[in-house]
Design an enzyme around this catalytic site. Structure first.
Site, PDB file in Angstrom:
ATOM      1  N   ASP A   1     -21.202 -47.080  32.099  1.00  0.00           N
ATOM      2  CA  ASP A   1     -19.942 -46.407  32.018  1.00  0.00           C
ATOM      3  C   ASP A   1     -19.008 -47.337  31.137  1.00  0.00           C
ATOM      4  OD1 ASP A   1     -18.148 -44.437  34.031  1.00  0.00           O
ATOM      5  OD2 ASP A   1     -17.142 -45.660  32.739  1.00  0.00           O
TER       6      ASP A   1
ATOM      7  N   LEU B   1     -15.964 -47.277  31.238  1.00  0.00           N
ATOM      8  CA  LEU B   1     -14.626 -47.809  31.925  1.00  0.00           C
ATOM      9  C   LEU B   1     -13.330 -47.513  30.994  1.00  0.00           C
ATOM     10  CD1 LEU B   1     -15.490 -50.750  33.867  1.00  0.00           C
ATOM     11  CD2 LEU B   1     -15.666 -48.742  34.566  1.00  0.00           C
TER      12      LEU B   1
ATOM     13  N   THR C   1     -19.860 -27.702  30.667  1.00  0.00           N
ATOM     14  CA  THR C   1     -18.777 -27.082  31.086  1.00  0.00           C
ATOM     15  C   THR C   1     -18.919 -25.525  30.997  1.00  0.00           C
ATOM     16  OG1 THR C   1     -16.559 -26.803  31.134  1.00  0.00           O
ATOM     17  CG2 THR C   1     -17.489 -27.548  29.200  1.00  0.00           C
ATOM     18  N   ASP C   2     -18.282 -24.804  31.813  1.00  0.00           N
ATOM     19  CA  ASP C   2     -18.031 -23.268  31.464  1.00  0.00           C
ATOM     20  C   ASP C   2     -17.216 -23.099  30.218  1.00  0.00           C
ATOM     21  OD1 ASP C   2     -15.529 -23.893  32.688  1.00  0.00           O
ATOM     22  OD2 ASP C   2     -15.676 -22.430  34.019  1.00  0.00           O
ATOM     23  N   GLU C   3     -16.457 -24.078  29.766  1.00  0.00           N
ATOM     24  CA  GLU C   3     -15.142 -24.019  28.798  1.00  0.00           C
ATOM     25  C   GLU C   3     -15.938 -23.590  27.299  1.00  0.00           C
ATOM     26  OE1 GLU C   3     -11.918 -26.364  28.428  1.00  0.00           O
ATOM     27  OE2 GLU C   3     -11.688 -26.541  30.422  1.00  0.00           O
TER      28      GLU C   3
ATOM     29  N   TYR D   1     -11.839 -30.306  23.113  1.00  0.00           N
ATOM     30  CA  TYR D   1     -12.663 -30.654  23.905  1.00  0.00           C
ATOM     31  C   TYR D   1     -14.012 -29.748  24.302  1.00  0.00           C
ATOM     32  CZ  TYR D   1     -14.707 -30.814  29.016  1.00  0.00           C
ATOM     33  OH  TYR D   1     -15.580 -30.607  29.957  1.00  0.00           O
TER      34      TYR D   1
ATOM     35  N   LYS E   1     -18.128 -30.469  23.539  1.00  0.00           N
ATOM     36  CA  LYS E   1     -18.957 -30.213  24.720  1.00  0.00           C
ATOM     37  C   LYS E   1     -20.150 -29.272  24.051  1.00  0.00           C
ATOM     38  CE  LYS E   1     -19.232 -31.891  28.254  1.00  0.00           C
ATOM     39  NZ  LYS E   1     -19.789 -32.843  28.847  1.00  0.00           N
TER      40      LYS E   1
ATOM     41  N   TYR F   1       4.353 -34.286  29.499  1.00  0.00           N
ATOM     42  CA  TYR F   1       5.364 -33.563  30.138  1.00  0.00           C
ATOM     43  C   TYR F   1       6.941 -33.855  29.622  1.00  0.00           C
ATOM     44  CZ  TYR F   1       1.326 -32.646  33.035  1.00  0.00           C
ATOM     45  OH  TYR F   1       0.093 -32.296  33.550  1.00  0.00           O
TER      46      TYR F   1
HETATM   47  P1  NAD Z   1     -14.167 -38.072  34.005  1.00  0.00           P
HETATM   48  O1  NAD Z   1     -13.352 -38.065  32.976  1.00  0.00           O
HETATM   49  O2  NAD Z   1     -13.577 -38.102  35.206  1.00  0.00           O
HETATM   50  O3  NAD Z   1     -15.067 -39.266  33.861  1.00  0.00           O
HETATM   51  C1  NAD Z   1     -15.671 -39.486  32.781  1.00  0.00           C
HETATM   52  C2  NAD Z   1     -16.491 -40.887  32.924  1.00  0.00           C
HETATM   53  O4  NAD Z   1     -17.083 -41.268  31.698  1.00  0.00           O
HETATM   54  C3  NAD Z   1     -15.458 -42.125  33.010  1.00  0.00           C
HETATM   55  O5  NAD Z   1     -15.826 -43.029  34.040  1.00  0.00           O
HETATM   56  C4  NAD Z   1     -15.422 -42.744  31.510  1.00  0.00           C
HETATM   57  O6  NAD Z   1     -15.112 -44.209  31.651  1.00  0.00           O
HETATM   58  C5  NAD Z   1     -16.962 -42.579  31.197  1.00  0.00           C
HETATM   59  N1  NAD Z   1     -16.884 -42.455  29.667  1.00  0.00           N
HETATM   60  C6  NAD Z   1     -16.274 -41.831  28.979  1.00  0.00           C
HETATM   61  N2  NAD Z   1     -16.518 -42.265  27.552  1.00  0.00           N
HETATM   62  C7  NAD Z   1     -17.731 -42.843  27.790  1.00  0.00           C
HETATM   63  C8  NAD Z   1     -18.795 -43.662  26.944  1.00  0.00           C
HETATM   64  N3  NAD Z   1     -18.589 -43.353  25.683  1.00  0.00           N
HETATM   65  N4  NAD Z   1     -19.734 -44.265  27.214  1.00  0.00           N
HETATM   66  C9  NAD Z   1     -20.115 -44.434  28.746  1.00  0.00           C
HETATM   67  N5  NAD Z   1     -18.988 -43.980  29.522  1.00  0.00           N
HETATM   68  C10 NAD Z   1     -18.028 -42.916  29.137  1.00  0.00           C
HETATM   69  O7  NAD Z   1     -15.108 -36.920  34.108  1.00  0.00           O
HETATM   70  P2  NAD Z   1     -15.579 -35.798  35.309  1.00  0.00           P
HETATM   71  O8  NAD Z   1     -14.457 -34.946  35.550  1.00  0.00           O
HETATM   72  O9  NAD Z   1     -16.214 -36.684  36.103  1.00  0.00           O
HETATM   73  O10 NAD Z   1     -16.458 -34.948  34.284  1.00  0.00           O
HETATM   74  C11 NAD Z   1     -17.867 -35.334  34.175  1.00  0.00           C
HETATM   75  C12 NAD Z   1     -18.741 -34.512  33.369  1.00  0.00           C
HETATM   76  O11 NAD Z   1     -18.691 -33.361  33.694  1.00  0.00           O
HETATM   77  C13 NAD Z   1     -18.153 -34.429  31.967  1.00  0.00           C
HETATM   78  O12 NAD Z   1     -19.342 -34.202  30.874  1.00  0.00           O
HETATM   79  C14 NAD Z   1     -17.367 -33.300  31.988  1.00  0.00           C
HETATM   80  O13 NAD Z   1     -17.207 -32.486  30.456  1.00  0.00           O
HETATM   81  C15 NAD Z   1     -18.108 -32.293  32.823  1.00  0.00           C
HETATM   82  N6  NAD Z   1     -17.580 -31.479  33.625  1.00  0.00           N
HETATM   83  C16 NAD Z   1     -16.368 -31.787  34.302  1.00  0.00           C
HETATM   84  C17 NAD Z   1     -15.591 -30.564  35.001  1.00  0.00           C
HETATM   85  C18 NAD Z   1     -14.610 -30.959  36.005  1.00  0.00           C
HETATM   86  O14 NAD Z   1     -13.865 -29.967  36.551  1.00  0.00           O
HETATM   87  N7  NAD Z   1     -14.101 -32.213  36.001  1.00  0.00           N
HETATM   88  C19 NAD Z   1     -16.037 -29.307  34.702  1.00  0.00           C
HETATM   89  C20 NAD Z   1     -17.120 -29.010  33.929  1.00  0.00           C
HETATM   90  C21 NAD Z   1     -17.861 -30.000  33.114  1.00  0.00           C
HETATM   91  O1  DAU Z   2     -13.681 -25.329  33.394  1.00  0.00           O
HETATM   92  C1  DAU Z   2     -14.266 -26.472  33.538  1.00  0.00           C
HETATM   93  C2  DAU Z   2     -13.336 -27.700  32.911  1.00  0.00           C
HETATM   94  O2  DAU Z   2     -12.124 -27.865  33.985  1.00  0.00           O
HETATM   95  C3  DAU Z   2     -13.877 -29.005  32.653  1.00  0.00           C
HETATM   96  O3  DAU Z   2     -14.731 -28.876  31.424  1.00  0.00           O
HETATM   97  C4  DAU Z   2     -12.678 -29.851  32.162  1.00  0.00           C
HETATM   98  O4  DAU Z   2     -13.351 -31.379  31.875  1.00  0.00           O
HETATM   99  C5  DAU Z   2     -11.729 -30.079  33.205  1.00  0.00           C
HETATM  100  O5  DAU Z   2     -10.784 -30.973  33.061  1.00  0.00           O
HETATM  101  C6  DAU Z   2     -11.144 -28.595  33.605  1.00  0.00           C
HETATM  102  O6  DAU Z   2     -10.376 -28.164  32.620  1.00  0.00           O
HETATM  103  P1  DAU Z   2      -8.970 -27.299  32.954  1.00  0.00           P
HETATM  104  O7  DAU Z   2      -8.485 -27.209  31.554  1.00  0.00           O
HETATM  105  O8  DAU Z   2      -9.277 -25.892  33.284  1.00  0.00           O
HETATM  106  O9  DAU Z   2      -8.480 -28.322  33.993  1.00  0.00           O
HETATM  107  P2  DAU Z   2      -6.949 -28.757  33.973  1.00  0.00           P
HETATM  108  O10 DAU Z   2      -7.095 -29.465  35.501  1.00  0.00           O
HETATM  109  O11 DAU Z   2      -6.523 -29.857  33.167  1.00  0.00           O
HETATM  110  O12 DAU Z   2      -6.120 -27.547  34.167  1.00  0.00           O
HETATM  111  C7  DAU Z   2      -6.371 -26.308  35.176  1.00  0.00           C
HETATM  112  C8  DAU Z   2      -5.467 -25.268  34.832  1.00  0.00           C
HETATM  113  O13 DAU Z   2      -4.279 -25.638  35.326  1.00  0.00           O
HETATM  114  C9  DAU Z   2      -5.676 -24.950  33.496  1.00  0.00           C
HETATM  115  O14 DAU Z   2      -5.274 -23.521  33.365  1.00  0.00           O
HETATM  116  C10 DAU Z   2      -4.088 -25.671  32.943  1.00  0.00           C
HETATM  117  C11 DAU Z   2      -3.236 -25.736  34.207  1.00  0.00           C
HETATM  118  N1  DAU Z   2      -2.396 -26.670  34.313  1.00  0.00           N
HETATM  119  C12 DAU Z   2      -2.849 -28.008  34.044  1.00  0.00           C
HETATM  120  C13 DAU Z   2      -2.099 -29.134  34.508  1.00  0.00           C
HETATM  121  C14 DAU Z   2      -2.833 -30.276  34.229  1.00  0.00           C
HETATM  122  C15 DAU Z   2      -1.124 -26.740  34.666  1.00  0.00           C
HETATM  123  O15 DAU Z   2      -0.720 -25.642  34.970  1.00  0.00           O
HETATM  124  N2  DAU Z   2      -0.318 -27.728  34.627  1.00  0.00           N
HETATM  125  C16 DAU Z   2      -0.780 -29.057  34.580  1.00  0.00           C
HETATM  126  O16 DAU Z   2       0.158 -29.923  34.614  1.00  0.00           O
END
Ligand code: NAD
Ligand code: DAU
Length: 354
Positions: free
Chosen positions: A33, A35, A134-136, A160, A164, A351
């Site tokens: 990682d 970090l 991701t589903d995005e 983003y 992906k 914000y």
């Molecule tokens: P996160 O942002 O919480 O963590 C990402 C981690 O990757 C961090 O610890 C960061 O230090 C590390 N990182 C970033 N760049 C790096 C690099 N160049 N080399 C090594 N490490 C690096 O992310 P998350 O929410 O845990 O998501 C993990 C994976 O799942 C991602 O690929 C994200 O796209 C995918 N994903 C997340 C969600 C969600 O809801 N959180 C949903 C769908 C997919």
């Molecule tokens: O769908 C999977 C994705 O979910 C992942 O691939 C991404 O890594 C993860 O960050 C997440 O993306 P979203 O954009 O959906 O998540 P976020 O928590 O940023 O926002 C969730 C929803 O809430 C989105 O419709 C935006 C809205 N939102 C978000 C924030 C941060 C607000 O209304 N207010 C906020 O302050």
């Protein structure tokens, strides 16, 4: 026991996966990682004394380092969680997203392919490269559209999502061209312990506890499909063990919620757990300017993983959310450790001048 090279394991989903993998003795874990701001080694403090967990700070884009780690630890699998993951940051500064999510994944694929090509035949057959996506990548749904299936076209809408999508295409191409044994998972929004408070659910919990406004983009009617992170980790391990090489699996929570409803539910939970005599938490809700290009709705059709591998989400959103809020209330040291000056700067940047 197997050894897995996990990348991005100090982030939200990666840390949950590693903790589960070590507890259930799924595998020895090597965690690479970089970090970044989104990571937190506090999340993995329980593994401090674990002799079968190794942490290395470094970049997935560092070819030499990744080659060295693969040779040194001889993993049976790589799981790539590492990414820049926050949509709002990708809108304000996309550069890191291109570098890590696209170029970094490319270098990780290159090093892993070279390692795999040198393995003995039985080890080559066992090896897997699992890419977490991701589903995005599928874009946005209208209210009556069916949920995303694996064969939906890729229509990413944010930097983003585009980065992906690009990494998913590279992973697919490495299987198709070189026979490299890849798997891809595309999941919906995760929630649960250890999520960095730039994302909707932890941001709402922490702001509410501090009596700060709860920002909702637009009219709050955008829909996300919430997946409890621990169930997601089970699904990832199942795909790693039993998924068909070269294929992608959608993983969703069967929990579609509007953002407004998510925030209101959190407020109701907090009213019960930490009641205030002078206000209800929902009075902090504040509608703010919408996210540019804000995807309207995500929903996942998980029938492939469900029918073929037998995984289904079981967590009910209300109980999962209650557990999540309780986790943030019980882990104030972790919560404090992530509210650094760089975090405060991000909150101001995103914000204050919306
Ligand atoms: P996160 O942002 O919480 O963590 C990402 C981690 O990757 C961090 O610890 C960061 O230090 C590390 N990182 C970033 N760049 C790096 C690099 N160049 N080399 C090594 N490490 C690096 O992310 P998350 O929410 O845990 O998501 C993990 C994976 O799942 C991602 O690929 C994200 O796209 C995918 N994903 C997340 C969600 C969600 O809801 N959180 C949903 C769908 C997919
Ligand atoms: O769908 C999977 C994705 O979910 C992942 O691939 C991404 O890594 C993860 O960050 C997440 O993306 P979203 O954009 O959906 O998540 P976020 O928590 O940023 O926002 C969730 C929803 O809430 C989105 O419709 C935006 C809205 N939102 C978000 C924030 C941060 C607000 O209304 N207010 C906020 O302050």
């Amino acid at each position: 026991m197997q050894t897995i090279l996990v990348t991005g394991g100090a982030g939200f989903i990666g840390a949950n996966f590693i903790l589960k993998a070590r507890k259930a003795q799924w595998a020895n874990i090597v965690n690479l990682d970089k970090l970044t701001y989104a990571s937190n080694l506090q999340s993995l403090v329980d593994l401090q004394e674990d002799p079968n967990y190794y942490f290395i700070q470094g970049d997935i884009g560092n070819l030499e380092l990744v080659r060295y780690l693969l040779d040194q630890y001889q993993p049976n699998a790589v799981i790539n969680f590492a990414a820049e993951s926050h949509v709002d940051r990708s809108i304000l500064s996309p550069q890191n997203f291109i570098q890590t999510n696209i170029v970094g994944t490319f270098h990780l694929l290159e090093a892993s392919k070279a390692y795999w090509q040198k393995l003995t035949s039985p080890k080559q057959e066992q090896f897997r490269f699992l890419h977490i996506s991701t589903d995005e990548v599928y874009g946005s749904l209208n209210p009556n559209d069916p949920p995303f299936k694996e064969d939906n076209p890729y229509l990413p809408n944010s930097p983003y999502a585009a980065s992906k999508a690009s990494s998913d295409h590279l992973v697919r191409a490495y299987h198709h061209t070189y026979g490299f044994p890849t798997l891809t998972t595309n999941c919906s929004n995760n929630y649960g312990p250890f999520q960095f408070p730039e994302k909707l659910i932890p941001l709402t919990i922490i702001n509410a506890l501090n009596g700060k406004p709860l920002p909702i983009y637009g009219n709050g009617q955008n829909v996300r499909d919430w997946l409890y992170v621990k169930e997601h980790c089970d699904a990832i391990y199942l795909v790693l063990k039993e998924g068909i090489i070269g294929e992608a699996y959608n993983i969703g929570g069967l929990n579609e919620q509007t953002n407004l409803s998510v925030v209101e539910k959190i407020c109701t939970i907090l009213d019960e757990l930490v009641p205030k005599s002078d206000f209800r938490h929902s009075s902090l809700i504040s509608f703010v300017k919408d996210r540019p290009g804000h995807d309207w709705r995500y929903a996942i059709d998980s029938s492939k993983i469900s029918n073929n591998l037998g995984w289904q989400p079981k967590e009910n959103f209300d109980s999962g959310l209650l557990k999540t809020v309780q986790w943030y209330l019980n882990n104030s040291a972790w919560v404090e450790s992530v509210q650094t000056s760089s975090y405060q700067n991000w909150i101001k940047q995103n914000y204050e001048k919306r």
